[in-house]
Design an enzyme around this catalytic site. Structure first.
Site: not given
Ligand SMILES: *[C@@H]1O[C@H](CO)[C@@H](O)[C@H](O)[C@H]1NC(C)=O
Ligand SMILES: *[C@@H]1O[C@H](CO)[C@@H](O)[C@H](O)[C@H]1NC(C)=O
Ligand SMILES: *[C@@H]1O[C@H](CO)[C@@H](O)[C@H](O)[C@H]1NC(C)=O
Ligand SMILES: *[C@@H]1O[C@H](CO)[C@@H](O)[C@H](O)[C@H]1NC(C)=O
Ligand SMILES: *[C@@H]1O[C@H](CO)[C@@H](O)[C@H](O)[C@H]1NC(C)=O
Length: 457
Positions: A179, A381, A434
């Protein structure tokens, strides 16, 4: 007699010193929530960075189950910015996780994670920037930080950490994260490389870096609409109309208020995706449910029972703040008293300035120098969709060394992969979100194990 007294004083001084050290750093054998002694080697502690070491960075260090002496050493940074590294440890790649049962008022309990990446790697989970997790500042300005300060401090951290763990200096070294760490990991890797070239001590045996669903470049958010169309969340008609009216630029700050058609289409788009859980579009959106995922005091006590099929991961994850704020847990982790008040999974008081927009030059530089990289993407994601990751990799113009193909786990297709010159490997994890190791633990572990041991996926 005098000499004897001197000797006694020395012993007292030494034992006081040791006691002082053992309250703030060291091995953790028992962890509240886990039955019995931990079946892996965990150490926690602080490393002071910045002038006067005012910033005290907290880490969890877990040794490899296999061969800690030779296995890779990974510095793992959770995204956010400002999310505690314990998220990576407990939800993604560490050896323990919370048992998935409703909260009943007792301290949540742990079970082992069979697909822990620490089976074959030594991993340091670092709370950074300052204000994250258990990291704190002793004095001065609150928790001011930015992308560059974060990277500088991470580099200073690893040098100092290695000086106090010299037995790990020669292990192959990697930096990893997911991320927002897409912005910090390449910069930290670059600093380590620069430091090595400049003869900085200790020399770090840097091999490369790995990133999951990473932030990388300014255009990223434009890919959500393509993703939504590919996943069947919006109609082809709306997609074509959006493309036509907005010219492929969907970020509000770039859309003229005169462009009514684009704005109307975006509103239709918003209606279609409202309620979708963006980090994993197949997961339930907990905020839309009646389950209260709030502060511990507001939490409903439920009967201890296995979670039903519509449960929210977030409910289990929210137990982390109950656990980390327990006095017994803090003592077990050697947290310094008075250092951090209420522990938050993602620091809301962080004073962090996002400076870096485009990380592609860092990827180019690192690849040029021959560092290996694994860029993986959970293909469900919507926060950082795989299409955007593929787009910036394509922009690097590396030649393809192994064409797009499926990769398998237990005879089933687990995702797709392509490799490029400059030792870069890209992989999707089919069905991953994610934070892919959270949603597809076994497949993600298989991917990691193959890559870290120089095997094709
Ligand atoms: C909650 O569940 C755990 C494990 O099943 C049990 O040990 C504990 O006593 C329960 N606590 C309460 C308050 O019911
Ligand atoms: C955040 O840091 C800036 C300096 O970069 C300072 O001016 C500001 O007051 C800080 N804000 C808070 C809430 O601490
Ligand atoms: C859940 O849905 C709400 C809208 O109902 C949205 O604002 C929120 O971002 C969604 N949560 C996630 C994690 O995507
Ligand atoms: C990439 O490397 C060049 C040459 O070493 C350097 O001048 C440049 O600043 C580097 N770029 C980044 C983003 O670090
Ligand atoms: C890759 O090629 C494209 C098209 O030729 C070009 O626009 C882009 O600048 C190149 N990327 C890099 C990193 O040089």
């Amino acid at each position: 007699m005098d000499r004897f007294l001197f000797f006694i004083i020395i012993i007292i001084v030494i034992s006081c010193f040791r006691a002082a050290i053992s309250t703030s750093t060291g091995t953790v054998q028992y962890l509240p929530g886990f039955q019995g002694s931990l079946p892996f080697h965990l150490e926690t502690g602080y490393v002071g960075v910045d002038e006067n070491e005012d910033i005290q960075l907290f880490y969890y260090f877990i040794q490899s189950d296999s061969n800690p002496k030779d296995d890779p050493l990974i510095l793992w940074i959770t995204g956010g910015p400002g999310c505690s590294s314990i998220s990576g440890l407990l939800y993604e790649i560490g050896p323990i996780k919370f048992e998935e049962v409703h909260y009943n008022g007792s301290l949540p309990s742990f079970i082992l994670r069979p697909s822990s990446w620490t089976k074959i790697a030594n991993i340091i989970f670092l709370d950074i920037p300052v204000g994250t997790g258990f990291s704190y500042r002793r004095s001065g300005q609150a928790s001011r930080s930015n992308d560059f300060l974060l990277a500088d401090q991470a580099y200073e951290f690893i040098k100092k950490w290695l000086r106090s763990y010299p037995e790990f200096i020669s292990n192959p070294f990697y930096v990893g994260g997911d991320s927002y760490s897409g912005k910090s990991v390449p910069v930290i890797t670059q600093l380590v490389s620069n430091g090595n070239e400049a003869g900085s001590e200790p020399y770090i045996n840097l091999k490369g870096y790995l990133l999951g669903n990473p932030r990388a470049f300014p255009d990223e958010d434009n890919f959500q609409i393509r993703f939504a169309n590919g996943m069947g969340l919006i109609s082809d008609e709306l997609y074509k109309s959006l493309l036509h009216s907005c010219h492929g630029e969907y970020r509000s700050e770039y859309i003229s208020s005169n462009n009514v058609a684009c704005l109307q289409n975006l509103e239709l788009y918003q209606q279609c995706i409202d309620g979708i859980e963006k980090p994993h579009i197949l997961e339930p959106n907990c905020s839309a449910m009646v389950l209260p995922i709030k502060l511990p005091s507001q939490m409903q006590f439920k009967e201890q029972q296995p979670l039903s099929s519509f449960y929210c991961h977030d409910e289990v994850n929210s137990l982390t703040s109950i656990w980390a704020n327990d006095a017994g847990v803090r003592e077990a982790l050697h947290i310094r008293e008075g250092s951090v008040g209420d522990w938050e999974r993602c620091g809301s008081n962080l004073n962090f300035t996002k400076i870096l927009e485009d990380i592609r030059p860092y990827h180019l530089n690192l690849s040029k120098k021959g560092y290996r990289s694994l860029i993986y993407s959970g293909d469900h994601d919507m926060v950082i969709p795989h299409q955007s990751t593929e787009a910036w990799i394509k922009y690097l113009n590396y030649s393809i060394t192994n064409q797009w193909r499926s990769w398998k786990y237990r005879g089933q297709i687990a995702g797709y992969t392509e490799s490029y010159s400059n030792m870069m490997t890209y992989a999707t994890v089919k069905g991953g979100g994610h934070t892919t190791p959270e949603s597809k633990p076994e497949e993600s572990y298989a991917m990691f194990e193959r890559w870290i041991s120089y095997q094709p996926l």
